[in-house]
Design a protein around this motif. Structure first.
Motif, PDB file in Angstrom:
ATOM      1  N   ASP A 148      38.967  30.988  45.686  1.00 52.28           N
ATOM      2  CA  ASP A 148      37.536  31.076  45.944  1.00 52.28           C
ATOM      3  C   ASP A 148      37.143  32.504  45.583  1.00 52.28           C
ATOM      4  OD1 ASP A 148      34.996  31.541  47.124  1.00 52.28           O
ATOM      5  OD2 ASP A 148      35.323  29.883  48.513  1.00 52.28           O
TER       6      ASP A 148
ATOM      7  N   ASP B 220      34.416  34.099  44.933  1.00 56.44           N
ATOM      8  CA  ASP B 220      33.331  34.762  45.660  1.00 56.44           C
ATOM      9  C   ASP B 220      33.856  35.395  46.956  1.00 56.44           C
ATOM     10  OD1 ASP B 220      31.483  34.102  43.736  1.00 56.44           O
ATOM     11  OD2 ASP B 220      30.794  32.289  44.766  1.00 56.44           O
TER      12      ASP B 220
ATOM     13  N   LEU C  59      36.216  38.408  46.096  1.00 60.49           N
ATOM     14  CA  LEU C  59      35.462  39.603  45.710  1.00 60.49           C
ATOM     15  C   LEU C  59      34.731  40.202  46.909  1.00 60.49           C
ATOM     16  CD1 LEU C  59      34.015  38.436  42.268  1.00 60.49           C
ATOM     17  CD2 LEU C  59      35.811  40.135  42.651  1.00 60.49           C
ATOM     18  N   ARG C  60      34.167  39.341  47.731  1.00 58.95           N
ATOM     19  CA  ARG C  60      33.428  39.835  48.893  1.00 58.95           C
ATOM     20  C   ARG C  60      34.321  40.641  49.822  1.00 58.95           C
ATOM     21  NH1 ARG C  60      31.995  35.708  53.505  1.00 58.95           N
ATOM     22  NH2 ARG C  60      34.135  36.326  54.014  1.00 58.95           N
TER      23      ARG C  60
ATOM     24  N   TYR D 226      40.831  31.631  51.123  1.00 54.24           N
ATOM     25  CA  TYR D 226      40.799  32.225  49.785  1.00 54.24           C
ATOM     26  C   TYR D 226      41.393  31.295  48.727  1.00 54.24           C
ATOM     27  CZ  TYR D 226      39.941  36.555  52.382  1.00 54.24           C
ATOM     28  OH  TYR D 226      39.424  37.507  53.215  1.00 54.24           O
TER      29      TYR D 226
ATOM     30  N   GLU E 201      35.569  38.490  38.004  1.00 51.22           N
ATOM     31  CA  GLU E 201      34.161  38.149  37.782  1.00 51.22           C
ATOM     32  C   GLU E 201      33.995  37.330  36.507  1.00 51.22           C
ATOM     33  OE1 GLU E 201      32.420  42.012  37.806  1.00 51.22           O
ATOM     34  OE2 GLU E 201      32.023  41.993  39.978  1.00 51.22           O
TER      35      GLU E 201
ATOM     36  N   ALA F 219      35.109  33.806  37.086  1.00 54.72           N
ATOM     37  CA  ALA F 219      34.117  33.044  37.847  1.00 54.72           C
ATOM     38  C   ALA F 219      32.960  32.606  36.959  1.00 54.72           C
ATOM     39  CB  ALA F 219      33.602  33.895  39.008  1.00 54.72           C
TER      40      ALA F 219
ATOM     41  N   GLN G 137      31.870  28.757  36.008  1.00 50.70           N
ATOM     42  CA  GLN G 137      30.531  28.243  36.282  1.00 50.70           C
ATOM     43  C   GLN G 137      29.878  27.705  35.017  1.00 50.70           C
ATOM     44  OE1 GLN G 137      28.606  31.590  38.090  1.00 50.70           O
ATOM     45  NE2 GLN G 137      29.734  31.402  40.020  1.00 50.70           N
TER      46      GLN G 137
END
Length: 212
Positions: free
Chosen positions: A12, A14, A17-18, A122, A195, A198, A202
């Motif tokens: 995951d 996002d 990275l968060r 994660y 990034e 990801a 997408q």
């Protein structure tokens, strides 16, 4: 993460990275594991003739390792090598990975002595899973070793089992000591790489949906 692993399929991103979670791509195969203070690593780095009669292919090496760990866990839980995993019953507690070259082989295991449940968030449910996993999520699929065997006993029994196969000496090394001539193939993925993975995922998903 295994050498052929794709971050967008396994993580995951996002969340990673968060929370600024380091993602390491190792030089061996196998799946992805969330590593924390409760993970125990055991690695065999062997010359090709270290184990007499052992054929240097994944399944024979895996089988040899399971026989060794049978001696470790024979009084603790219902231990099996199930597909490529070490399990108690049908719940995984050890994931394996290998690298085999002409003259050497490596077999290493990430043992889930303990784990933080939140860290499992994660990990995505991978596209390729062992048949015995069925549709179980991570928390239903794995178990904690500490519920079956004390940590000190596991280490003691593992050393004893290894000593039956090899001549063993204890040695303490500096984990941060490096050889300037050695270029590691295991590496930390950059934020930019994650990034980009990801974004690419997408885009591929949007393209797939638009073509339906």
């Amino acid at each position: 993460m295994g050498i052929s692993g794709k971050p967008a399929e396994l993580l995951d991103i996002d969340l990673v990275l968060r929370d600024q979670v380091p993602v390491i791509k190792r030089y061996t195969g196998g799946g992805t594991v969330a590593v924390d203070h409760g993970t125990i690593f055991v690695t065999f780095i062997c010359n090709r003739d270290a184990v007499p009669g052992l054929k240097l292919y994944p399944r024979p090496i895996m089988s040899w390792s399971s026989q060794l760990y049978n001696r470790v866990f024979k009084r603790f839980g219902d231990f099996y090598l199930l597909e490529n995993d070490y399990v108690f019953g049908n719940r995984k507690f050890g994931g394996n990975a290998q690298c085999i070259t002409k003259d050497r082989w490596i077999h290493h295991t990430s043992f889930l002595w303990d784990y933080e449940e939140r860290n499992m968030a994660y990990l995505k449910h991978p596209k390729r899973v062992p048949k015995y996993r069925l549709a179980r999520d991570h928390l239903e699929f794995v178990c904690r070793m500490k519920d079956y065997v004390p940590r000190s006993v596991f280490i003691q029994k593992t050393v004893e089992a290894i000593s039956a196969e090899f001549s063993v000496e204890s040695e303490h090394t500096d984990p941060f000591e490096t050889n300037s001539k050695f270029v590691p193939s295991t590496r930390l993925l950059t934020r930019q790489e994650l990034e980009e993975a990801a974004v690419a995922s997408q885009s591929a998903s949007s393209l797939s949906q638009s073509s339906l």
